[in-house]
Design a protein around this motif. Structure first.
Motif, mmCIF file in Angstrom:
data_model
loop_
_atom_site.group_PDB
_atom_site.id
_atom_site.type_symbol
_atom_site.label_atom_id
_atom_site.label_comp_id
_atom_site.label_asym_id
_atom_site.label_seq_id
_atom_site.Cartn_x
_atom_site.Cartn_y
_atom_site.Cartn_z
ATOM 1 N N LEU A 117 0.858 -1.169 0.000
ATOM 2 C CA LEU A 117 0.000 0.000 0.000
ATOM 3 C C LEU A 117 0.901 1.227 0.000
ATOM 4 N N ALA A 118 0.954 1.884 -1.120
ATOM 5 C CA ALA A 118 1.829 3.048 -1.236
ATOM 6 C C ALA A 118 1.050 4.326 -0.952
ATOM 7 N N ASN A 119 1.783 5.336 -0.507
ATOM 8 C CA ASN A 119 1.170 6.633 -0.215
ATOM 9 C C ASN A 119 2.154 7.723 -0.613
ATOM 10 N N ASP A 120 1.691 8.630 -1.460
ATOM 11 C CA ASP A 120 2.584 9.721 -1.900
ATOM 12 C C ASP A 120 2.060 11.075 -1.442
ATOM 13 N N LYS A 121 1.345 11.058 -0.302
ATOM 14 C CA LYS A 121 0.671 12.283 0.160
ATOM 15 C C LYS A 121 1.319 12.865 1.418
ATOM 16 N N TRP B 216 2.009 11.579 4.221
ATOM 17 C CA TRP B 216 1.113 11.203 5.311
ATOM 18 C C TRP B 216 1.659 11.578 6.689
ATOM 19 N N GLY B 217 2.956 11.465 6.862
ATOM 20 C CA GLY B 217 3.523 11.613 8.201
ATOM 21 C C GLY B 217 3.499 13.010 8.779
ATOM 22 N N THR B 218 3.089 14.000 8.017
ATOM 23 C CA THR B 218 3.140 15.360 8.568
ATOM 24 C C THR B 218 1.770 15.814 9.076
ATOM 25 N N THR B 219 0.801 15.920 8.187
ATOM 26 C CA THR B 219 -0.525 16.350 8.626
ATOM 27 C C THR B 219 -1.400 15.157 8.985
ATOM 28 N N ARG B 220 -1.004 13.990 8.529
ATOM 29 C CA ARG B 220 -1.702 12.742 8.804
ATOM 30 C C ARG B 220 -3.157 12.743 8.333
ATOM 31 N N ASP B 221 -3.426 13.562 7.327
ATOM 32 C CA ASP B 221 -4.719 13.436 6.643
ATOM 33 C C ASP B 221 -4.539 13.494 5.121
ATOM 34 N N GLY B 222 -3.299 13.581 4.666
ATOM 35 C CA GLY B 222 -3.043 13.557 3.222
ATOM 36 C C GLY B 222 -3.413 14.821 2.493
ATOM 37 N N SER B 223 -3.722 15.868 3.248
ATOM 38 C CA SER B 223 -4.230 17.070 2.582
ATOM 39 C C SER B 223 -3.124 17.977 2.048
ATOM 40 N N MET B 224 -1.888 17.710 2.398
ATOM 41 C CA MET B 224 -0.801 18.548 1.887
ATOM 42 C C MET B 224 0.307 17.635 1.374
ATOM 43 N N PRO B 225 0.139 17.125 0.138
ATOM 44 C CA PRO B 225 1.073 16.118 -0.382
ATOM 45 C C PRO B 225 2.513 16.620 -0.466
ATOM 46 N N ILE B 226 2.664 17.890 -0.765
ATOM 47 C CA ILE B 226 4.008 18.458 -0.800
ATOM 48 C C ILE B 226 4.130 19.398 0.387
ATOM 49 N N THR B 227 5.094 19.108 1.246
ATOM 50 C CA THR B 227 5.226 19.916 2.461
ATOM 51 C C THR B 227 6.159 21.081 2.173
ATOM 52 N N PRO B 228 5.818 22.253 2.721
ATOM 53 C CA PRO B 228 6.530 23.477 2.331
ATOM 54 C C PRO B 228 7.777 23.731 3.161
ATOM 55 N N TYR B 229 8.636 22.734 3.293
ATOM 56 C CA TYR B 229 9.894 22.955 4.001
ATOM 57 C C TYR B 229 10.915 21.910 3.569
ATOM 58 N N SER B 230 12.148 22.194 3.923
ATOM 59 C CA SER B 230 13.290 21.370 3.521
ATOM 60 C C SER B 230 13.126 19.918 3.929
ATOM 61 N N TRP B 231 13.618 19.036 3.082
ATOM 62 C CA TRP B 231 13.633 17.615 3.395
ATOM 63 C C TRP B 231 14.363 17.334 4.702
ATOM 64 N N LEU B 232 15.348 18.183 5.061
ATOM 65 C CA LEU B 232 16.155 17.904 6.247
ATOM 66 C C LEU B 232 15.326 18.002 7.538
ATOM 67 N N HIS B 233 14.284 18.839 7.530
ATOM 68 C CA HIS B 233 13.451 18.940 8.737
ATOM 69 C C HIS B 233 12.857 17.575 9.080
ATOM 70 N N MET B 234 12.273 16.954 8.051
ATOM 71 C CA MET B 234 11.656 15.649 8.309
ATOM 72 C C MET B 234 12.732 14.597 8.544
ATOM 73 N N ASN B 235 13.830 14.704 7.815
ATOM 74 C CA ASN B 235 14.890 13.716 7.979
ATOM 75 C C ASN B 235 15.461 13.763 9.399
ATOM 76 N N ASP B 236 15.646 14.974 9.926
ATOM 77 C CA ASP B 236 16.120 15.123 11.308
ATOM 78 C C ASP B 236 15.186 14.441 12.298
ATOM 79 N N ASN B 237 13.915 14.453 11.932
ATOM 80 C CA ASN B 237 12.882 13.938 12.838
ATOM 81 C C ASN B 237 12.995 12.428 13.048
ATOM 82 N N ILE B 238 13.686 11.743 12.124
ATOM 83 C CA ILE B 238 13.697 10.278 12.164
ATOM 84 C C ILE B 238 14.422 9.768 13.403
ATOM 85 N N MET B 239 15.596 10.322 13.646
ATOM 86 C CA MET B 239 16.392 9.874 14.798
ATOM 87 C C MET B 239 16.157 10.775 16.015
#
Lengths: 401, 401, 401
Positions: free
Chosen positions: B176-180, B182-205
């Motif tokens: 089951l793939a998801n390109d929306k 999902w992990g930010t707003t958790r409703d799929g309403s903002m498929p492209i998030t308006p900030y650097s990839w590093l913000h989310m990447n930092d969040n992983i660890m």
């Protein structure tokens, strides 16, 4: 169909072709950190919002080109902090206000209104080096119904002046503050105006536009007696410029209208119904950034319910007017926004009637340069005992003086 | 009215005045062609969209700062082409997909999914030099429910890894793939998030924000047991970083939560209901450009109907919340968007609890520099026989191991 | 799930990776003051709006990168002035049109259509130096249903040509002007098109796209006979380029379609229903700025009520179509807007069928360079006695010639 030409065929003078590039007066319009005018403005306390606007819900405010967060902690203290949490940069706009300050949503660091870090919940033992951390902050205070900030060098912090027109409240009087740039659209619908602070500041010592814009062009926007073209004298005072506009009214009465500009961005406009008496209000043209400002005012009144009635044009508030209606009945907003986000001062042709504007700008230029050279500008007071400032504004009917 | 001052009058420390200019970490956040991080990212296959999202209708996609057109020809092959038709520059977004490719609307040139020019209808004999023409293209492939692209140097094209958590589907299981995002707003309403990839990447660890942001600050956004502040160990693996977060729950059970970050932008977050078992999904923080990213994920599941239920706050999806409600109940979106389009890393104060973030960034920095020096980064595999990758993620209850 | 690869594994040719930077042809697309093409364009009278669009209500217009105010004084004379009042910079958009000109709302300076300052009400004695003041202005004239401006060097002002296709109106004929960029969306809903004038200009000498875009790709947008791929010859004329497109129709008739491009931005497209006869209209691709243009046209007609019927696609006007419908049935707007705000000409691959475009651009380049070197470009006429210009356009059926 014959050719219809609207112009003299051989008239080659004054063409718009080949105009030289035009530029703003950067010295007077750039207000960000480190700019000459910005540093000058930072030497004075500036109102940020009305006290009533500052609550436990964090708000974003921009002032002097800086983005900040303003809030009131649950003990009632207003705070003005740099928005980006010093830990990992998340805006405190998303923080939670508590008794002692504001807590970042991401990892829970808690900051007091003075920026001190009070908790670091994810760190061992709550943060062994917590005391070394401090969120960038500005001192604030409240008075006259406004929240004031000092954004300048800490060792140059002055006292907040005590303008006589606002002091010595009488029984029944209160301060009524307004942070909605009332003076432009006069309906409060555009709290931040989309043009340089200098446009509005220039307007203070410009008594002539009242006759044209506000009276003969767009109907009577203030009072009919402003249609009498005044005789005007301008003069410097210690910390600003005033004008005295003399009119002999149709009913034979003679009236001197005295209006005051004080450094850096303060006006005391007398009663706009042309009623007799001293000024009872101040307004501040606060630069938001180079191309935006907010007019913040406060007045003493015994009739607080009716202090800011919206001005109606043919029964409409400004925000309900069409562009065409605004063309037919322009007001201060159109005249000033019509100069662009930042006017191109190199193109101006100041005339005799612009003497007050020229005097204001000259004083500003001198004081900005003085600050750049390390001096303390006029109007900055360091001794609370000398804080009282006289403001000469008023409408003075000669038969009543 | 007496002056009310919220701060100690003579406190001049820590003022926001005179802050130095702040800057992002450009090495880790610039992803366009030719940038060090951009070239590093281009050495890996990147997911572009879910397979189900790629149809015969041309779509504009931006990835790694490049604008491209993605489509599926009528024989089912996905294609990823430079948008501007090589002939006269009209975007293939306005083209028509046919059996063999996509035809430009302007003069009808037809291109296959590999960019080859198949027809030039306005040219003599259909284009005598047609074979020399080729629309710039990128190779794509489909697997795990996703469409993958390789945007790097053609002679460095690796194989697509076979992550063990996604391999060996069991009967009844599907991807089951998801390109929306999902992990930010958790409703799929903002498929492209308006900030650097590093913000989310930092969040992983960053296991600690789970305790604050997701549990004690904004109610329980995942599961109540996350309120137990974990003991965390971080360690490098061959191609990334993992953490082991140990918690002793109130009911006496002990659980190790292992989460995995893999180069360059891959996460395997274990079940967020804290249920026992190995990870069963991957997500990729795909840079759209320097200040936007898209989180693309896929998971194996035997219950495809319920894979991505929207998270509700007081009964509302994120897209229906007011700003005030988002202030009261911030989530990952607010924490990360609150860092700005690109965070100002020079201002950060990383602390003990940020160890995992520091390790990730150190590894990224090393590998980005390695690529800049001509090397092949960790995690890039050229031999299909060595494609299998072990992913250690999972929630491991000690009484069940 | 087996890996599905859409491309040959080892195909490394033609990758989009490492494309060189692409650039527009700046010489042909920059139109602001002082640019080579801008100065070239300014040597010709340019239509600004239809006469019917110019009224006593001031309007903002942008042309050749300059923002101007156009109005018609209450005596009927059109005026085109620099917007910022020369006194203090307020836009004359907020001014009031009177019998003799336009009055600024702020301090009441009154300017005639030739920029002369007629009143300065706030100045002593109405302005003792008023005669020295002049608002920057451009000469305008009206003809053929259009308002024309000359924005070039005053001493180089030519006469307005008398194109034969518009001269000698017959009884019952009138001019029908259109300033809504009819030729792009064909419903008038986007008067200013969001791309370079060169995109539309290139389209003039491009008879082949008619076969693809307008006939075989998106249904028949003009007439079915355009589906016959023509034999085309291009040739220079004194002041432009023409093509002759020969078709032998299915019914055996033979027809030559002659279309004309004239310097600098003029087209005479014959009847698009492919009916016999000479051209009866002109259209001008007026640069608004580098990335916007407006197509202004006029035609002679004895049937003015039906001159510009909106083109319908499946019963819908363009402005009512969804993006998907526009993808399915693209028209000139999509083909040209699809080249971007300014195309990247360095990427183009002009082919045999682009010969006319190449000839136009070559002539433009020569004439632009000529003006830069001080010469007078082709098509500029200084003597009214030589103003008549022959325009060869038409559909000529060989059995009727």
């Amino acid at each position: 169909m014959a050719t219809q030409t609207s112009v003299t065929p051989n008239d080659t003078e004054g063409s718009a072709y080949g105009r030289p590039p035009a530029t703003p007066n950067a010295l007077l319009t750039q207000v960000g950190p480190g700019t000459p005018c910005g540093e000058f403005m930072r030497r004075y306390w500036q109102p940020v919002l009305a006290s009533a606007s500052v609550t436990t819900r964090p708000q974003e405010v921009r002032i002097l080109g800086e983005d900040l967060i303003i809030f009131r902690d649950r003990k009632g203290r207003p705070g003005l902090l740099y928005p980006r949490c010093m830990h990992r940069g998340t805006s405190l706009f998303w923080g939670r206000v508590e008794d002692e300050g504001i807590r970042c949503c991401y990892h829970g660091w808690l900051f007091g209104v003075d920026g001190r870090c009070l908790e670091q919940p994810c760190e061992p033992e709550g943060g062994l080096q917590r005391d070394l951390a401090r969120q960038p902050w500005y001192p604030v205070q409240e008075r006259y119904g406004l929240v004031w900030a000092y954004m300048g060098p800490p060792n140059k912090r002055p006292v907040l002046p005590r303008w006589d027109v606002l002091e010595d409240l009488q029984p029944g009087e209160v301060y009524l503050a307004n942070d909605k740039s009332w003076g432009t659209t006069r309906d409060g619908s555009m709290p931040i105006t989309p043009y340089s602070w200098l446009h509005m500041n220039d307007n203070i010592m410009d008594p002539f536009h009242v006759q044209v814009l506000h009276t003969t062009f767009s109907n009577v926007q203030f009072v009919a007696s402003f249609a009498v073209m005044p005789k005007v004298e301008f003069e410097y005072i210690d910390n600003g410029v005033i004008y005295k506009a003399y009119r002999k009214l149709d009913d034979g009465r003679e009236v001197d209208r005295v209006s005051t500009y004080m450094l850096p961005n303060i006006m005391c406009v007398p009663n706009t119904q042309h009623e007799h008496g001293r000024g009872n209000s101040l307004a501040f043209v606060v630069p938001i950034d180079d191309s935006h400002c907010r007019i913040i005012g406060t007045r003493r009144t015994a009739d607080p319910g009716n202090a800011y009635p919206p001005y109606l044009t043919n029964g409409k508030k400004w925000c309900d007017m069409t562009v065409e209606e605004r063309q037919d009945f322009p007001n201060d907003f159109e005249a000033q926004a019509g100069q662009g986000p930042i006017s191109l001062h190199s193109e101006e042709h100041l005339a005799t009637s612009d003497k007050g504007i020229a005097m204001q700008r000259r004083m500003l230029t001198q004081q900005i340069n003085l600050v750049a050279q390390g001096g303390d500008p006029l109007g900055v007071i360091f001794d609370e005992a000398k804080a009282r400032v006289r403001v000469p504004s008023g409408n003075f009917y000669r038969d009543r003086v």
